[in-house]
Design an enzyme around this catalytic site. Structure first.
Site, PDB file in Angstrom:
ATOM      1  N   GLU A   1     -26.021  -7.620 -22.431  1.00  0.00           N
ATOM      2  CA  GLU A   1     -26.578  -8.712 -21.639  1.00  0.00           C
ATOM      3  C   GLU A   1     -27.410  -8.047 -20.541  1.00  0.00           C
ATOM      4  O   GLU A   1     -26.899  -7.164 -19.846  1.00  0.00           O
ATOM      5  CB  GLU A   1     -25.414  -9.509 -21.021  1.00  0.00           C
ATOM      6  CG  GLU A   1     -25.839 -10.789 -20.383  1.00  0.00           C
ATOM      7  CD  GLU A   1     -24.670 -11.513 -19.713  1.00  0.00           C
ATOM      8  OE1 GLU A   1     -24.919 -12.317 -18.825  1.00  0.00           O
ATOM      9  OE2 GLU A   1     -23.504 -11.259 -20.095  1.00  0.00           O
TER      10      GLU A   1
ATOM     11  N   ARG B   1     -11.965  -1.024 -24.903  1.00  0.00           N
ATOM     12  CA  ARG B   1     -13.068  -0.570 -24.061  1.00  0.00           C
ATOM     13  C   ARG B   1     -12.683   0.711 -23.326  1.00  0.00           C
ATOM     14  O   ARG B   1     -11.513   1.012 -23.145  1.00  0.00           O
ATOM     15  CB  ARG B   1     -13.499  -1.653 -23.079  1.00  0.00           C
ATOM     16  CG  ARG B   1     -12.440  -2.136 -22.129  1.00  0.00           C
ATOM     17  CD  ARG B   1     -13.032  -3.071 -21.061  1.00  0.00           C
ATOM     18  NE  ARG B   1     -13.886  -4.119 -21.602  1.00  0.00           N
ATOM     19  CZ  ARG B   1     -15.116  -4.381 -21.150  1.00  0.00           C
ATOM     20  NH1 ARG B   1     -15.628  -3.696 -20.158  1.00  0.00           N
ATOM     21  NH2 ARG B   1     -15.824  -5.346 -21.660  1.00  0.00           N
TER      22      ARG B   1
ATOM     23  N   LYS C   1     -20.265  -4.262 -14.717  1.00  0.00           N
ATOM     24  CA  LYS C   1     -21.601  -4.374 -14.146  1.00  0.00           C
ATOM     25  C   LYS C   1     -21.585  -5.162 -12.840  1.00  0.00           C
ATOM     26  O   LYS C   1     -22.337  -4.863 -11.923  1.00  0.00           O
ATOM     27  CB  LYS C   1     -22.535  -5.037 -15.156  1.00  0.00           C
ATOM     28  CG  LYS C   1     -23.033  -4.066 -16.202  1.00  0.00           C
ATOM     29  CD  LYS C   1     -23.981  -4.731 -17.176  1.00  0.00           C
ATOM     30  CE  LYS C   1     -23.228  -5.553 -18.163  1.00  0.00           C
ATOM     31  NZ  LYS C   1     -24.064  -6.088 -19.243  1.00  0.00           N
TER      32      LYS C   1
HETATM   33  P1  ATP Z   1     -19.322  -5.426 -18.135  1.00  0.00           P
HETATM   34  O1  ATP Z   1     -17.931  -5.958 -18.214  1.00  0.00           O
HETATM   35  O2  ATP Z   1     -19.426  -4.029 -17.674  1.00  0.00           O
HETATM   36  O3  ATP Z   1     -20.267  -6.330 -17.444  1.00  0.00           O
HETATM   37  P2  ATP Z   1     -20.065  -6.466 -20.646  1.00  0.00           P
HETATM   38  O4  ATP Z   1     -19.090  -6.382 -21.766  1.00  0.00           O
HETATM   39  O5  ATP Z   1     -20.241  -7.748 -19.958  1.00  0.00           O
HETATM   40  O6  ATP Z   1     -19.756  -5.296 -19.639  1.00  0.00           O
HETATM   41  P3  ATP Z   1     -22.397  -6.404 -22.231  1.00  0.00           P
HETATM   42  O7  ATP Z   1     -23.775  -6.189 -21.780  1.00  0.00           O
HETATM   43  O8  ATP Z   1     -22.019  -7.740 -22.706  1.00  0.00           O
HETATM   44  O9  ATP Z   1     -21.468  -5.947 -21.055  1.00  0.00           O
HETATM   45  O10 ATP Z   1     -21.952  -5.298 -23.270  1.00  0.00           O
HETATM   46  C1  ATP Z   1     -22.726  -4.847 -24.345  1.00  0.00           C
HETATM   47  C2  ATP Z   1     -21.810  -4.163 -25.315  1.00  0.00           C
HETATM   48  O11 ATP Z   1     -21.150  -3.056 -24.706  1.00  0.00           O
HETATM   49  C3  ATP Z   1     -20.728  -5.102 -25.793  1.00  0.00           C
HETATM   50  O12 ATP Z   1     -20.639  -5.024 -27.199  1.00  0.00           O
HETATM   51  C4  ATP Z   1     -19.479  -4.601 -25.139  1.00  0.00           C
HETATM   52  O13 ATP Z   1     -18.378  -4.809 -25.954  1.00  0.00           O
HETATM   53  C5  ATP Z   1     -19.764  -3.118 -24.929  1.00  0.00           C
HETATM   54  N1  ATP Z   1     -19.041  -2.608 -23.761  1.00  0.00           N
HETATM   55  C6  ATP Z   1     -19.108  -3.047 -22.495  1.00  0.00           C
HETATM   56  N2  ATP Z   1     -18.276  -2.366 -21.691  1.00  0.00           N
HETATM   57  C7  ATP Z   1     -17.650  -1.443 -22.475  1.00  0.00           C
HETATM   58  C8  ATP Z   1     -16.661  -0.429 -22.240  1.00  0.00           C
HETATM   59  N3  ATP Z   1     -16.155  -0.214 -21.030  1.00  0.00           N
HETATM   60  N4  ATP Z   1     -16.270   0.327 -23.289  1.00  0.00           N
HETATM   61  C9  ATP Z   1     -16.799   0.125 -24.503  1.00  0.00           C
HETATM   62  N5  ATP Z   1     -17.722  -0.810 -24.804  1.00  0.00           N
HETATM   63  C10 ATP Z   1     -18.153  -1.596 -23.802  1.00  0.00           C
HETATM   64 MG    MG Z   2     -20.864  -9.539 -20.702  1.00  0.00          MG
END
Ligand code: ATP
Ligand code: MG
Length: 561
Positions: free
Chosen positions: A37, A262, A272
């Site tokens: 995102e 994760r 983020k």
């Molecule tokens: P955050 O919680 O940091 O905002 P998010 O999951 O909202 O992260 P996205 O931009 O939706 O962030 O994530 C893109 C991809 O990265 C998704 O498929 C998510 O599962 C993966 N991802 C995000 N954080 C992690 C992590 N800590 N370890 C492994 N994969 C991750």
């Molecule tokens: Mg997200």
């Protein structure tokens, strides 16, 4: 310990994919995606997901898409889109011509929603947000059907049309899936599909005032792109029945969702939202501050793409949450730089040494090996003269026993140069601070050794006063004082654990001349001080270096215990 043979590592996801290929599922095709995102910069957790998705595609001769999941209009910014593309490329992956934006599918999502309404699988609800919450029930209590649940298809169509045309206000109506308000899985209790949001979108502008919910959109994005394996993090496990429900009811291509744990790292945060707070509230200088766990921050700190990929491979992929020691990440960087980084000399806290018996205007070029781990790196010449700087810490006036560095009457080796012996200590009369050492050298010790069997145990790095260049050197510590920064008393947040000493700036460092020739981003081992990289703001008039990691490998130590 990191894999040294370059075989791709096996994990449970790859086992599932191998089975699907054996069964000729999807004609044995493998197609994954990385779906960020665009609401922040990528962090090391995303790097794990990138390595996994692109790595699987590579290993199974498949494809991997880069898809911006930009269905939420309020938060996305162009800066984030650009930084994400830069970071994925820098990590060494290539989406070729497969760059997608979920917002390009808004028309299709809308058609799918209409189909759900027409098939009696969706309805427009007019409960207030509060009422919806009350009707949902809890983990232990079933929910209740909304009084609007049995609206006719015609009425639903009309209301949804009004939602789309902006005739209804935010929060007054919601398109919901008609599933089961008594399901033990809360995600299945008639989840929202579309909400009214009169916000402008960075790509579709004001075309839409309804936006699809993540759970509805995500599976359809995967389906539209014919993704075979939709790999996501563990928190979506409970959403999988819903993911499957939408695809089944719409009778469209059906990817397989697989969840993994994760990445969490000690001494840092990995969301983020929290990283953005650190940036917005100026706890750090920006998203690429070298203390940040962002890909941009790690890059600026001096991390190589190879070391990050190796780290992601080493930690593997599991089904259970855990926290990885940040020392392992540092270890992976040392392993990589040990092989590649030229060894150079930089004095962080300079102390002047005058060699009284060395000819006044003489300059000798001393030969130095660039990297003992890599013969092909060759040698270079370093100028030596009557006055040099050594590290303040390398001298002690009243040393304890077994102190092998310089002290009055004792002899040490100047690396690649000569043995010197300390004869006199000069102080500032007023402050008492040591300002200079007077030493003698042994002309028979050129290159840093003699053949008379004399034992000199201490070796110091140095630079010639007349030839050294000024530099600013930035040393870093963990951004947080606690392994788990979230561990705070009630009423406080992770910011309570911020480390006030995470950055130390040394402004009067002296480095060898050869460093001038390297572009920003170059990495080095500063002898006995650690691995450093030239900062992006470094200029020839004012060189700036970041310490990437010290030489002390706490991870290797843990492994030996
Ligand atoms: P955050 O919680 O940091 O905002 P998010 O999951 O909202 O992260 P996205 O931009 O939706 O962030 O994530 C893109 C991809 O990265 C998704 O498929 C998510 O599962 C993966 N991802 C995000 N954080 C992690 C992590 N800590 N370890 C492994 N994969 C991750
Ligand atoms: Mg997200």
């Amino acid at each position: 310990m990191p894999d040294t043979d370059n075989k791709p590592s096996q994990n449970f996801i790859k086992t599932i994919i191998s089975e699907d290929i054996l069964n000729n599922k999807n004609n044995a095709r493998v197609h994954t995606r990385f779906p960020p995102e665009p609401n922040g910069y990528l962090h090391i957790g995303h790097a794990k997901s990138i390595c996994l998705n692109f790595g699987i595609a590579e290993q199974f001769n498949g494809l991997c898409n880069l898809r911006f999941d930009d269905t939420n209009p309020a938060k996305e910014e162009i800066e984030y889109v650009e930084s994400i593309m830069e970071d994925v490329k820098w990590l060494g992956f290539d989406w070729e011509d497969r760059l997608y934006f979920a917002s390009e599918y808004f028309d299709k999502f809308y058609e799918y929603a209409i189909q759900l309404i027409k098939d009696g699988n969706a309805y427009v609800d007019s409960l207030t947000p509060d009422e919806i919450r009350q009707y949902r029930g809890t983990l232990t209590e079933p929910g209740k059907n909304s009084p609007y649940r049995n609206r006719s298809i015609k009425e639903n169509m009309e209301l949804f049309e009004k939602m789309k045309n902006g005739e209804l206000e935010e929060g007054t109506h919601l398109l919901r899936a008609k599933i089961d308000m008594t399901s033990p899985n809360l995600n299945m209790r008639d989840p929202a599909i579309y909400r009214i949001k009169k916000a402008s979108h960075h790509r579709t502008n004001d075309k839409w005032c309804i936006y699809p919910m993540y759970d509805f959109a995500h599976g359809l994005e995967d389906s539209i792109e014919k993704i075979t394996h939709s790999i996501c993090t563990l928190e979506f496990e409970d959403h999988r029945p819903l993911y499957d429900w939408f695809l089944e009811k719409l009778n469209v291509f059906h990817p397989r969702q697989i969840e993994f744990a994760r990445l969490n790292l000690t001494y840092t945060v990995m969301s983020k939202r929290k990283l953005k707070k650190l940036v917005d509230e100026k706890y750090v200088s920006g998203w690429d501050d070298p203390r940040m766990p962002t890909v941009a921050g790690l890059r600026r700190r001096g991390y190589t793409a190879e070391s990050i990929r190796n780290f992601c491979d080493t930690i593997g992929v599991a089904k259970r949450e855990s926290t990885v020691d940040i020392a392992l990440l540092e270890h992976c960087l040392r392993e990589d730089l040990n092989k590649r980084a030229p060894r150079v000399m930089a004095v962080l806290h300079p102390l002047k040494v005058t060699i009284t018996n060395y000819p006044d205007n003489k300059v000798e070029q001393m030969q130095a090996v660039n990297n003992p781990e890599d013969e092909s790196a060759g040698t270079r010449l370093i100028p030596f003269s009557k006055t040099v700087y050594i590290e303040k810490d390398d001298f002690m006036e009243n040393p304890p026993k077994k102190y092998f560095r310089l002290s009055p009457g004792k002899e040490i080796r100047l690396k690649h140069a000569y043995y010197i012996k300390c004869e006199k200590v000069i102080r500032n009369e007023n402050t008492g601070e040591i300002t200079e050492l007077l030493c003698t050298y042994d002309p028979a010790s050129k290159g840093g050794w003699t053949n008379d069997g004399r034992k000199v145990r201490g070796t110091s790095h140095w630079v010639s006063v007349d030839h050294a260049l000024d530099a600013e050197i930035r040393l870093y510590n963990h951004l947080f004082t606690k392994q788990n920064p979230e561990n705070v008393p009630d009423g406080q947040n992770f910011l309570a654990n911020i480390n006030p000493d995470s950055l130390e700036i040394l402004k009067n460092c002296k480095v060898e001349q050869s460093l001038l020739d390297y572009p920003a981003g170059s990495f080095f081992q500063f002898m006995r001080q650690g691995y450093f990289s030239k900062d992006k703001d470094s200029a020839n008039e004012k060189m700036i270096f970041n310490r990437s990691v010290s030489l002390k490998d706490t991870w290797a130590k843990i492994q030996k215990k």
